[in-house]
Design a protein around this motif. Structure first.
Motif, mmCIF file in Angstrom:
data_model
loop_
_atom_site.group_PDB
_atom_site.id
_atom_site.type_symbol
_atom_site.label_atom_id
_atom_site.label_comp_id
_atom_site.label_asym_id
_atom_site.label_seq_id
_atom_site.Cartn_x
_atom_site.Cartn_y
_atom_site.Cartn_z
ATOM 1 N N LYS A 13 0.773 -1.137 -0.060
ATOM 2 C CA LYS A 13 0.104 -0.064 0.063
ATOM 3 C C LYS A 13 0.838 1.248 0.171
ATOM 4 C CE LYS A 13 -3.931 -1.910 2.095
ATOM 5 N NZ LYS A 13 -4.964 -1.960 3.541
ATOM 6 N N GLY A 14 2.028 1.156 0.574
ATOM 7 C CA GLY A 14 2.811 2.188 0.586
ATOM 8 C C GLY A 14 3.824 2.514 -0.831
ATOM 9 N N ASN A 15 4.939 3.192 -0.570
ATOM 10 C CA ASN A 15 6.065 3.264 -1.535
ATOM 11 C C ASN A 15 6.501 1.983 -1.847
ATOM 12 O OD1 ASN A 15 5.097 5.973 -2.495
ATOM 13 N ND2 ASN A 15 6.272 6.911 -1.139
ATOM 14 N N ARG A 16 6.933 1.391 -1.045
ATOM 15 C CA ARG A 16 7.437 0.029 -0.846
ATOM 16 C C ARG A 16 6.622 -1.051 -1.532
ATOM 17 N NH1 ARG A 16 9.459 -3.977 3.916
ATOM 18 N NH2 ARG A 16 10.096 -5.597 2.128
ATOM 19 N N LYS A 17 7.211 -1.665 -2.781
ATOM 20 C CA LYS A 17 6.486 -2.624 -3.389
ATOM 21 C C LYS A 17 7.325 -4.044 -3.218
ATOM 22 C CE LYS A 17 3.339 0.367 -4.345
ATOM 23 N NZ LYS A 17 2.272 0.118 -3.547
ATOM 24 N N ILE A 18 6.581 -5.176 -3.341
ATOM 25 C CA ILE A 18 7.109 -6.163 -3.668
ATOM 26 C C ILE A 18 6.526 -6.882 -4.913
ATOM 27 C CG2 ILE A 18 7.005 -8.903 -3.064
ATOM 28 C CD1 ILE A 18 7.116 -8.246 -0.179
ATOM 29 N N LEU A 19 7.465 -7.285 -5.887
ATOM 30 C CA LEU A 19 7.183 -7.774 -7.285
ATOM 31 C C LEU A 19 6.908 -9.207 -7.113
ATOM 32 C CD1 LEU A 19 6.392 -6.894 -10.205
ATOM 33 C CD2 LEU A 19 8.939 -7.549 -10.477
ATOM 34 N N ILE A 20 5.735 -9.937 -7.416
ATOM 35 C CA ILE A 20 5.473 -11.101 -7.424
ATOM 36 C C ILE A 20 5.843 -11.671 -8.998
ATOM 37 C CG2 ILE A 20 4.140 -13.269 -7.244
ATOM 38 C CD1 ILE A 20 2.793 -11.505 -4.868
ATOM 39 N N ASP A 21 6.844 -12.426 -9.117
ATOM 40 C CA ASP A 21 7.228 -12.803 -10.665
ATOM 41 C C ASP A 21 7.689 -11.610 -11.375
ATOM 42 O OD1 ASP A 21 7.188 -15.681 -10.158
ATOM 43 O OD2 ASP A 21 4.846 -15.765 -10.698
ATOM 44 N N ALA A 22 8.590 -12.079 -12.215
ATOM 45 C CA ALA A 22 9.241 -10.935 -13.077
ATOM 46 C C ALA A 22 9.115 -11.199 -14.560
ATOM 47 C CB ALA A 22 10.703 -10.842 -12.666
ATOM 48 N N GLY A 23 8.096 -12.081 -14.888
ATOM 49 C CA GLY A 23 7.701 -12.329 -16.192
ATOM 50 C C GLY A 23 9.035 -13.054 -16.949
ATOM 51 N N GLU A 24 8.646 -12.777 -18.371
ATOM 52 C CA GLU A 24 9.380 -13.597 -19.259
ATOM 53 C C GLU A 24 10.720 -12.843 -19.952
ATOM 54 O OE1 GLU A 24 7.180 -16.035 -22.139
ATOM 55 O OE2 GLU A 24 5.474 -15.274 -21.265
ATOM 56 N N GLY A 25 10.730 -11.747 -19.519
ATOM 57 C CA GLY A 25 11.840 -10.825 -19.957
ATOM 58 C C GLY A 25 11.590 -10.344 -21.465
ATOM 59 N N GLU A 26 10.089 -10.051 -21.634
ATOM 60 C CA GLU A 26 9.731 -9.688 -23.327
ATOM 61 C C GLU A 26 10.261 -8.222 -23.359
ATOM 62 O OE1 GLU A 26 8.146 -11.490 -25.495
ATOM 63 O OE2 GLU A 26 8.373 -13.252 -24.338
ATOM 64 N N ASP A 27 10.160 -7.838 -24.396
ATOM 65 C CA ASP A 27 10.298 -6.382 -24.613
ATOM 66 C C ASP A 27 9.249 -5.940 -24.337
ATOM 67 O OD1 ASP A 27 13.100 -6.967 -26.028
ATOM 68 O OD2 ASP A 27 12.307 -7.169 -28.021
ATOM 69 N N GLY A 28 9.644 -4.512 -23.883
ATOM 70 C CA GLY A 28 8.461 -3.541 -23.274
ATOM 71 C C GLY A 28 7.956 -3.686 -21.808
ATOM 72 N N TYR A 29 8.405 -5.098 -21.222
ATOM 73 C CA TYR A 29 7.861 -5.389 -19.808
ATOM 74 C C TYR A 29 8.449 -4.171 -19.101
ATOM 75 C CZ TYR A 29 7.323 -7.184 -15.408
ATOM 76 O OH TYR A 29 7.009 -7.272 -13.982
ATOM 77 N N LEU A 30 9.685 -4.068 -19.128
ATOM 78 C CA LEU A 30 10.481 -3.126 -18.053
ATOM 79 C C LEU A 30 9.851 -1.593 -18.074
ATOM 80 C CD1 LEU A 30 12.691 -2.887 -16.033
ATOM 81 C CD2 LEU A 30 14.304 -2.259 -17.853
ATOM 82 N N SER A 31 9.467 -1.121 -19.480
ATOM 83 C CA SER A 31 8.926 0.086 -19.613
ATOM 84 C C SER A 31 7.536 0.257 -19.026
ATOM 85 C CB SER A 31 8.839 0.566 -20.906
ATOM 86 O OG SER A 31 8.379 -0.191 -21.742
ATOM 87 N N LEU A 32 6.674 -1.139 -18.997
ATOM 88 C CA LEU A 32 5.410 -0.905 -18.532
ATOM 89 C C LEU A 32 5.471 -1.054 -16.937
ATOM 90 C CD1 LEU A 32 3.829 -3.370 -20.909
ATOM 91 C CD2 LEU A 32 3.334 -0.962 -20.744
ATOM 92 N N LEU A 33 6.551 -1.979 -16.535
ATOM 93 C CA LEU A 33 6.787 -1.901 -14.864
ATOM 94 C C LEU A 33 7.059 -0.533 -14.339
ATOM 95 C CD1 LEU A 33 6.987 -3.618 -12.461
ATOM 96 C CD2 LEU A 33 9.270 -4.135 -13.188
ATOM 97 N N LYS A 34 7.890 0.229 -15.075
ATOM 98 C CA LYS A 34 8.361 1.508 -14.525
ATOM 99 C C LYS A 34 7.323 2.607 -14.553
ATOM 100 C CE LYS A 34 13.142 1.219 -16.357
ATOM 101 N NZ LYS A 34 13.735 1.780 -17.200
ATOM 102 N N GLU A 35 6.386 2.543 -15.682
ATOM 103 C CA GLU A 35 5.246 3.175 -15.780
ATOM 104 C C GLU A 35 4.201 2.839 -14.562
ATOM 105 O OE1 GLU A 35 2.667 3.303 -19.284
ATOM 106 O OE2 GLU A 35 4.555 3.277 -20.610
#
Length: 175
Positions: A13-35
């Motif tokens: 709920k705060g600024n600190r996040k846990i990411l569950i799974d990091a996906g397949e390393g597909e192009d575009g994923y990192l920019s979507l995660l940042k967004e």
């Protein structure tokens, strides 16, 4: 419309996040995660990545995340996964390809992650809860598979134990 792929989740709920799974390393994923992080808060960050299990479609995005500006040099992102018996079938097929330079911290059955809410959020709310994420070892699909129970929301992140489309292959259904 069904779009196949591995789901990933930002939890907290705060600024600190846990990411569950990091996906397949597909192009575009990192920019979507940042967004996604920026849309939550300009100060949102990932402290930990929890990998549900050894199959590459759940961890192949880790190297991109760790080599990006999301990974702070002062407080680096920690990566966690349930330990896998190195003699097991799943290890040979999948974890042999996990980058050796990335340290994995072991997840443990019944382990709990607590994420404190930000003071600003707490001041605006009568409900001053901490985000509580429980680790549940759920072998079967893979011997190291884990699900994660988000206590406050009464939600389970099932990894590949339950899919929204198609079917799940279990190596050992009794487990």
């Amino acid at each position: 419309l069904f779009v196949p792929g591995t789901n990933t989740y930002l939890v907290g709920k705060g600024n600190r996040k846990i990411l569950i799974d990091a996906g397949e390393g597909e192009d575009g994923y990192l920019s979507l995660l940042k967004e996604s992080l920026k849309s939550i808060s300009p100060d949102a960050y990932i402290s930990d990545i929890l990998i549900t299990h050894c199959h590459h479609d759940h961890w192949r995005g880790v190297p991109d995340i760790l080599s990006s500006e999301l990974n702070d040099s002062v407080l680096p992102i920690r990566v966690h996964k349930f330990p896998l018996d190195k003699s097991g079938q799943d290890h040979h097929n999948h974890m042999d390809f996990f980058p050796r330079n990335i340290e994995l911290e072991d997840l443990h059955d019944h382990q709990v992650f607590y994420l404190d809410n930000d003071i600003e959020l707490e001041e605006q709310s009568d409900n001053l809860t901490t985000t509580t994420l429980h680790v549940m070892h759920t072998p079967g699909h893979a011997e190291d598979h884990c699900c994660f129970w988000l206590e406050e929301e009464k939600v389970v992140f099932t990894g590949d134990c339950v899919l929204g489309h198609g079917y799940v292959v279990f190596n050992e259904l009794d487990d």
